[in-house]
Structures are given as C-alpha cells and as structure tokens.
Design a protein around this motif. Structure first.
Motif, PDB file in Angstrom:
ATOM      1  N   LYS A 289     -53.807  -6.743   7.706  1.00 22.32           N
ATOM      2  CA  LYS A 289     -52.586  -6.421   6.961  1.00 22.32           C
ATOM      3  C   LYS A 289     -52.351  -4.922   6.983  1.00 22.32           C
ATOM      4  O   LYS A 289     -53.291  -4.128   6.928  1.00 22.32           O
ATOM      5  CB  LYS A 289     -52.709  -6.876   5.496  1.00 22.32           C
ATOM      6  CG  LYS A 289     -53.003  -8.356   5.335  1.00 22.32           C
ATOM      7  CD  LYS A 289     -51.779  -9.169   5.548  1.00 22.32           C
ATOM      8  CE  LYS A 289     -52.108 -10.631   5.287  1.00 22.32           C
ATOM      9  NZ  LYS A 289     -51.056 -11.518   5.592  1.00 22.32           N
TER      10      LYS A 289
ATOM     11  N   ASP B  56     -50.063 -14.928  14.102  1.00 22.63           N
ATOM     12  CA  ASP B  56     -50.195 -14.027  12.967  1.00 22.63           C
ATOM     13  C   ASP B  56     -51.409 -13.143  13.157  1.00 22.63           C
ATOM     14  O   ASP B  56     -52.463 -13.584  13.576  1.00 22.63           O
ATOM     15  CB  ASP B  56     -50.349 -14.822  11.660  1.00 22.63           C
ATOM     16  CG  ASP B  56     -49.044 -15.459  11.222  1.00 22.63           C
ATOM     17  OD1 ASP B  56     -47.988 -14.895  11.527  1.00 22.63           O
ATOM     18  OD2 ASP B  56     -49.099 -16.512  10.566  1.00 22.63           O
ATOM     19  N   ASP B  57     -51.256 -11.874  12.842  1.00 20.41           N
ATOM     20  CA  ASP B  57     -52.346 -10.913  12.892  1.00 20.41           C
ATOM     21  C   ASP B  57     -52.993 -10.907  11.514  1.00 20.41           C
ATOM     22  O   ASP B  57     -52.328 -10.615  10.525  1.00 20.41           O
ATOM     23  CB  ASP B  57     -51.796  -9.530  13.246  1.00 20.41           C
ATOM     24  CG  ASP B  57     -52.873  -8.477  13.390  1.00 20.41           C
ATOM     25  OD1 ASP B  57     -54.044  -8.758  13.077  1.00 20.41           O
ATOM     26  OD2 ASP B  57     -52.533  -7.372  13.822  1.00 20.41           O
TER      27      ASP B  57
ATOM     28  N   ASN C 186     -42.518 -10.990   0.909  1.00 16.67           N
ATOM     29  CA  ASN C 186     -43.268 -10.630   2.118  1.00 16.67           C
ATOM     30  C   ASN C 186     -43.126 -11.705   3.193  1.00 16.67           C
ATOM     31  O   ASN C 186     -42.998 -11.392   4.378  1.00 16.67           O
ATOM     32  CB  ASN C 186     -44.750 -10.424   1.810  1.00 16.67           C
ATOM     33  CG  ASN C 186     -45.015  -9.113   1.113  1.00 16.67           C
ATOM     34  OD1 ASN C 186     -44.226  -8.184   1.169  1.00 16.67           O
ATOM     35  ND2 ASN C 186     -46.156  -9.044   0.445  1.00 16.67           N
ATOM     36  N   THR C 187     -43.171 -12.965   2.785  1.00 16.37           N
ATOM     37  CA  THR C 187     -43.015 -14.064   3.738  1.00 16.37           C
ATOM     38  C   THR C 187     -41.626 -14.037   4.365  1.00 16.37           C
ATOM     39  O   THR C 187     -41.489 -14.206   5.581  1.00 16.37           O
ATOM     40  CB  THR C 187     -43.284 -15.419   3.058  1.00 16.37           C
ATOM     41  OG1 THR C 187     -44.637 -15.436   2.607  1.00 16.37           O
ATOM     42  CG2 THR C 187     -43.037 -16.588   3.992  1.00 16.37           C
TER      43      THR C 187
ATOM     44  N   LEU D 268     -39.685 -11.421   4.763  1.00 14.41           N
ATOM     45  CA  LEU D 268     -39.645 -10.288   5.691  1.00 14.41           C
ATOM     46  C   LEU D 268     -40.385 -10.604   6.986  1.00 14.41           C
ATOM     47  O   LEU D 268     -39.902 -10.298   8.082  1.00 14.41           O
ATOM     48  CB  LEU D 268     -40.234  -9.040   5.039  1.00 14.41           C
ATOM     49  CG  LEU D 268     -39.381  -8.402   3.946  1.00 14.41           C
ATOM     50  CD1 LEU D 268     -40.168  -7.316   3.231  1.00 14.41           C
ATOM     51  CD2 LEU D 268     -38.083  -7.857   4.516  1.00 14.41           C
ATOM     52  N   SER D 269     -41.543 -11.223   6.874  1.00 14.53           N
ATOM     53  CA  SER D 269     -42.309 -11.597   8.072  1.00 14.53           C
ATOM     54  C   SER D 269     -41.539 -12.583   8.932  1.00 14.53           C
ATOM     55  O   SER D 269     -41.496 -12.452  10.166  1.00 14.53           O
ATOM     56  CB  SER D 269     -43.656 -12.205   7.668  1.00 14.53           C
ATOM     57  OG  SER D 269     -44.458 -11.248   7.041  1.00 14.53           O
ATOM     58  N   GLN D 270     -40.905 -13.574   8.291  1.00 10.74           N
ATOM     59  CA  GLN D 270     -40.110 -14.544   9.039  1.00 10.74           C
ATOM     60  C   GLN D 270     -38.922 -13.882   9.712  1.00 10.74           C
ATOM     61  O   GLN D 270     -38.590 -14.201  10.861  1.00 10.74           O
ATOM     62  CB  GLN D 270     -39.633 -15.671   8.108  1.00 10.74           C
ATOM     63  CG  GLN D 270     -40.737 -16.572   7.638  1.00 10.74           C
ATOM     64  CD  GLN D 270     -40.280 -17.570   6.579  1.00 10.74           C
ATOM     65  OE1 GLN D 270     -39.205 -17.445   5.988  1.00 10.74           O
ATOM     66  NE2 GLN D 270     -41.124 -18.563   6.319  1.00 10.74           N
TER      67      GLN D 270
ATOM     68  N   ILE E  68     -38.670 -10.766  10.752  1.00 11.50           N
ATOM     69  CA  ILE E  68     -39.139  -9.980  11.899  1.00 11.50           C
ATOM     70  C   ILE E  68     -39.493 -10.894  13.068  1.00 11.50           C
ATOM     71  O   ILE E  68     -39.142 -10.620  14.217  1.00 11.50           O
ATOM     72  CB  ILE E  68     -40.329  -9.089  11.489  1.00 11.50           C
ATOM     73  CG1 ILE E  68     -39.851  -8.011  10.512  1.00 11.50           C
ATOM     74  CG2 ILE E  68     -41.002  -8.469  12.717  1.00 11.50           C
ATOM     75  CD1 ILE E  68     -40.967  -7.289   9.791  1.00 11.50           C
ATOM     76  N   SER E  69     -40.168 -12.006  12.780  1.00 10.70           N
ATOM     77  CA  SER E  69     -40.515 -12.964  13.839  1.00 10.70           C
ATOM     78  C   SER E  69     -39.269 -13.568  14.474  1.00 10.70           C
ATOM     79  O   SER E  69     -39.197 -13.730  15.700  1.00 10.70           O
ATOM     80  CB  SER E  69     -41.409 -14.074  13.281  1.00 10.70           C
ATOM     81  OG  SER E  69     -42.651 -13.557  12.902  1.00 10.70           O
TER      82      SER E  69
END
Length: 76
Positions: A7, A3-4, A34-35, A37-39, A41-42
């Motif tokens: 933000k 994780d970067d 947001n979580t 969406l992040s998942q 993308i990952s």
C-alpha cells in the motif's frame, strides 16, 4: 490488472463536488472511498489500454441503441 499488496499512502486535492460524488458512490455500493478510487483508476487504465489498441467504448441504452463514448484528448 493484479492488485499490488503493498500500500502507498497518497494525498490529493479534489473539488468539494467531486468529493461528495466519491462519498455517494461509496455509500451506494457499500464500499470505501478507497475502493471507489481504486476501481476508477483500474477502469481508466482498462479504457486507455483499449483505446490505444484502436478499440471503441460503446454504451448500450435501454432501448438497445448504441452510443460511442468519446473522450477529449488531454493537451500537453
């Protein structure tokens, strides 16, 4: 993928149906949109890297049969 901590704010337009799906997934998992969406993308990155290396994505069904997931290549 690490994780970067920095933000970046983004704006995106998605269909109302997709937005409802996003909210539903977040609620089901008890996390923020947001979580989710992040998942997503990952996960997409993980799948893409493995496909590029020649790997196949398989789903094992409850009856223990395997089904290969195929994805349409985007047209440029």
């Amino acid at each position: 993928m690490a994780d970067d901590p920095a933000k970046v704010k983004i704006t995106a337009e998605i269909s109302a149906t997709l937005f409802e799906t996003l909210k539903s997934l977040a609620e089901q998992r008890g996390v923020s949109a947001n979580t989710i969406l992040s998942q997503a993308i990952s996960t997409e990155n993980f799948i893409s890297e493995n496909e590029a290396a020649g790997s196949k994505l398989l789903i094992e069904k409850p009856n223990h049969t395997l089904t290969q997931v195929t994805r349409k290549k985007p047209s440029m």
